[in-house]
Design a protein around this motif. Structure first.
Motif, short mmCIF file in Angstrom:
data_model
loop_
_atom_site.label_atom_id
_atom_site.label_comp_id
_atom_site.label_asym_id
_atom_site.label_seq_id
_atom_site.Cartn_x
_atom_site.Cartn_y
_atom_site.Cartn_z
N LYS A 48 0.82 -1.22 0.00
CA LYS A 48 0.00 0.00 0.00
C LYS A 48 0.85 1.26 0.00
O LYS A 48 0.52 2.24 -0.68
N GLU A 49 1.94 1.26 0.71
CA GLU A 49 2.79 2.44 0.85
C GLU A 49 3.44 2.86 -0.47
O GLU A 49 3.93 3.98 -0.59
N LEU A 50 3.46 1.97 -1.44
CA LEU A 50 4.09 2.26 -2.73
C LEU A 50 3.11 2.94 -3.70
O LEU A 50 3.51 3.31 -4.80
N ILE A 51 1.85 3.08 -3.29
CA ILE A 51 0.81 3.63 -4.15
C ILE A 51 0.42 5.02 -3.64
O ILE A 51 0.20 5.22 -2.44
N HIS A 52 0.29 5.96 -4.57
CA HIS A 52 -0.11 7.32 -4.21
C HIS A 52 -1.47 7.29 -3.50
O HIS A 52 -2.36 6.51 -3.85
N GLU A 53 -1.65 8.15 -2.50
CA GLU A 53 -2.88 8.19 -1.71
C GLU A 53 -4.13 8.47 -2.55
O GLU A 53 -5.24 8.11 -2.14
N LEU A 58 -11.57 7.23 -3.92
CA LEU A 58 -12.19 6.67 -5.12
C LEU A 58 -12.68 7.72 -6.10
O LEU A 58 -12.69 7.48 -7.31
N LYS A 59 -13.05 8.89 -5.61
CA LYS A 59 -13.59 9.91 -6.51
C LYS A 59 -12.54 10.43 -7.50
O LYS A 59 -12.88 11.02 -8.51
N THR A 60 -11.24 10.17 -7.23
CA THR A 60 -10.21 10.59 -8.18
C THR A 60 -10.23 9.73 -9.44
O THR A 60 -9.72 10.14 -10.48
N GLY A 61 -10.76 8.53 -9.33
CA GLY A 61 -10.82 7.61 -10.47
C GLY A 61 -9.55 6.83 -10.71
O GLY A 61 -9.50 5.97 -11.59
N LEU A 62 -8.50 7.09 -9.93
CA LEU A 62 -7.22 6.41 -10.14
C LEU A 62 -7.35 4.90 -9.94
O LEU A 62 -6.83 4.13 -10.75
N ALA A 63 -8.02 4.48 -8.89
CA ALA A 63 -8.19 3.03 -8.64
C ALA A 63 -8.91 2.38 -9.81
O ALA A 63 -8.49 1.33 -10.30
N GLY A 64 -9.97 2.99 -10.28
CA GLY A 64 -10.72 2.44 -11.40
C GLY A 64 -9.89 2.33 -12.66
O GLY A 64 -9.95 1.32 -13.38
N GLU A 65 -9.10 3.36 -12.93
CA GLU A 65 -8.25 3.34 -14.13
C GLU A 65 -7.18 2.26 -14.03
O GLU A 65 -6.92 1.55 -15.01
N VAL A 80 -1.34 -4.88 -0.39
CA VAL A 80 -1.24 -5.31 1.00
C VAL A 80 -0.85 -4.15 1.91
O VAL A 80 -0.08 -3.28 1.52
N GLY A 81 -1.45 -4.16 3.09
CA GLY A 81 -1.15 -3.12 4.08
C GLY A 81 -2.31 -2.95 5.04
O GLY A 81 -3.26 -3.72 5.05
N ASP A 82 -2.22 -1.90 5.83
CA ASP A 82 -3.25 -1.59 6.83
C ASP A 82 -4.22 -0.57 6.23
O ASP A 82 -3.84 0.57 5.96
N PHE A 83 -5.45 -0.98 6.02
CA PHE A 83 -6.47 -0.11 5.43
C PHE A 83 -7.44 0.43 6.47
O PHE A 83 -8.40 1.11 6.12
N SER A 84 -7.18 0.16 7.74
CA SER A 84 -8.11 0.56 8.80
C SER A 84 -8.18 2.07 8.99
O SER A 84 -9.15 2.57 9.55
N GLY A 85 -7.18 2.80 8.53
CA GLY A 85 -7.17 4.25 8.69
C GLY A 85 -8.08 5.00 7.74
O GLY A 85 -8.27 6.21 7.88
N TYR A 86 -8.67 4.30 6.79
CA TYR A 86 -9.56 4.94 5.83
C TYR A 86 -11.00 4.84 6.33
O TYR A 86 -11.48 3.75 6.64
N ASN A 87 -11.67 5.99 6.40
CA ASN A 87 -13.03 6.03 6.94
C ASN A 87 -14.11 6.05 5.87
O ASN A 87 -15.28 6.10 6.20
N SER A 88 -13.74 6.02 4.62
CA SER A 88 -14.69 6.10 3.52
C SER A 88 -15.51 4.81 3.40
O SER A 88 -14.95 3.72 3.23
N LYS A 89 -16.82 4.95 3.49
CA LYS A 89 -17.70 3.78 3.33
C LYS A 89 -17.57 3.21 1.93
O LYS A 89 -17.53 1.99 1.74
N SER A 90 -17.45 4.08 0.93
CA SER A 90 -17.33 3.58 -0.44
C SER A 90 -16.03 2.79 -0.63
O SER A 90 -16.02 1.77 -1.31
N LEU A 91 -14.95 3.22 -0.01
CA LEU A 91 -13.70 2.48 -0.10
C LEU A 91 -13.82 1.15 0.63
O LEU A 91 -13.38 0.12 0.12
N ARG A 92 -14.41 1.16 1.81
CA ARG A 92 -14.61 -0.10 2.55
C ARG A 92 -15.45 -1.07 1.73
O ARG A 92 -15.14 -2.27 1.66
N ASP A 93 -16.52 -0.57 1.09
CA ASP A 93 -17.36 -1.42 0.24
C ASP A 93 -16.57 -1.95 -0.95
O ASP A 93 -16.70 -3.11 -1.35
N PHE A 94 -15.76 -1.09 -1.55
CA PHE A 94 -14.92 -1.46 -2.69
C PHE A 94 -13.96 -2.58 -2.30
O PHE A 94 -13.82 -3.58 -3.01
#
Length: 121
Positions: A48-53, A58-65, A80-94
């Motif tokens: 995870k740390e190797l990928i730009h925030e 998700l609204k940036t569209g980078l993940a989708g692209e 791989v990494g710790d995703f618990s710091g993200y509070n976005s429901k859409s990201l958790r659903d994704f």
């Protein structure tokens, strides 16, 4: 950007490594995919740390692209990494939906990511 290979039976996973953020955008991801394919790997693991925030906003569209490039080039991906710091429901659903499929995985550890990728057909 460096790639190492993890092989298990007839499965090969390219593990991406590097210093700092190495996936800033779609072209970086495409370069990693193509380098993996050059090594005869259609499965890639990235910390995870190797990928730009922006990827995790998700609204940036980078993940989708990036996921579209993986789909176009028949590449399975584990992040791989710790995703618990993200509070976005859409990201958790994704993340939930990805982990219930067979192409994209979000796992806590490299071992879990490798297990998911090696098990993906």
């Amino acid at each position: 950007m460096n790639l190492t290979i993890d092989a298990k039976d007839d499965s090969k996973v390219a593990i991406l490594s590097g210093d700092g953020v190495v996936i800033e955008g779609v072209q970086d991801a495409l370069d990693a995919i193509m380098n993996a394919h050059y090594l005869d790997c259609a499965k890639v693991l990235i910390r995870k740390e190797l990928i730009h925030e922006d990827f995790f906003e998700l609204k940036t569209g980078l993940a989708g692209e990036i996921f579209q490039k993986c789909t176009n080039y028949h590449t399975k991906l584990a992040i791989v990494g710790d995703f618990s710091g993200y509070n976005s429901k859409s990201l958790r659903d994704f993340i939930y939906e990805c982990n219930h499929g067979n192409h994209f995985f979000f796992k806590a550890t490299e071992e879990e990511g490798l297990e998911a990728l090696h098990g993906a057909k």
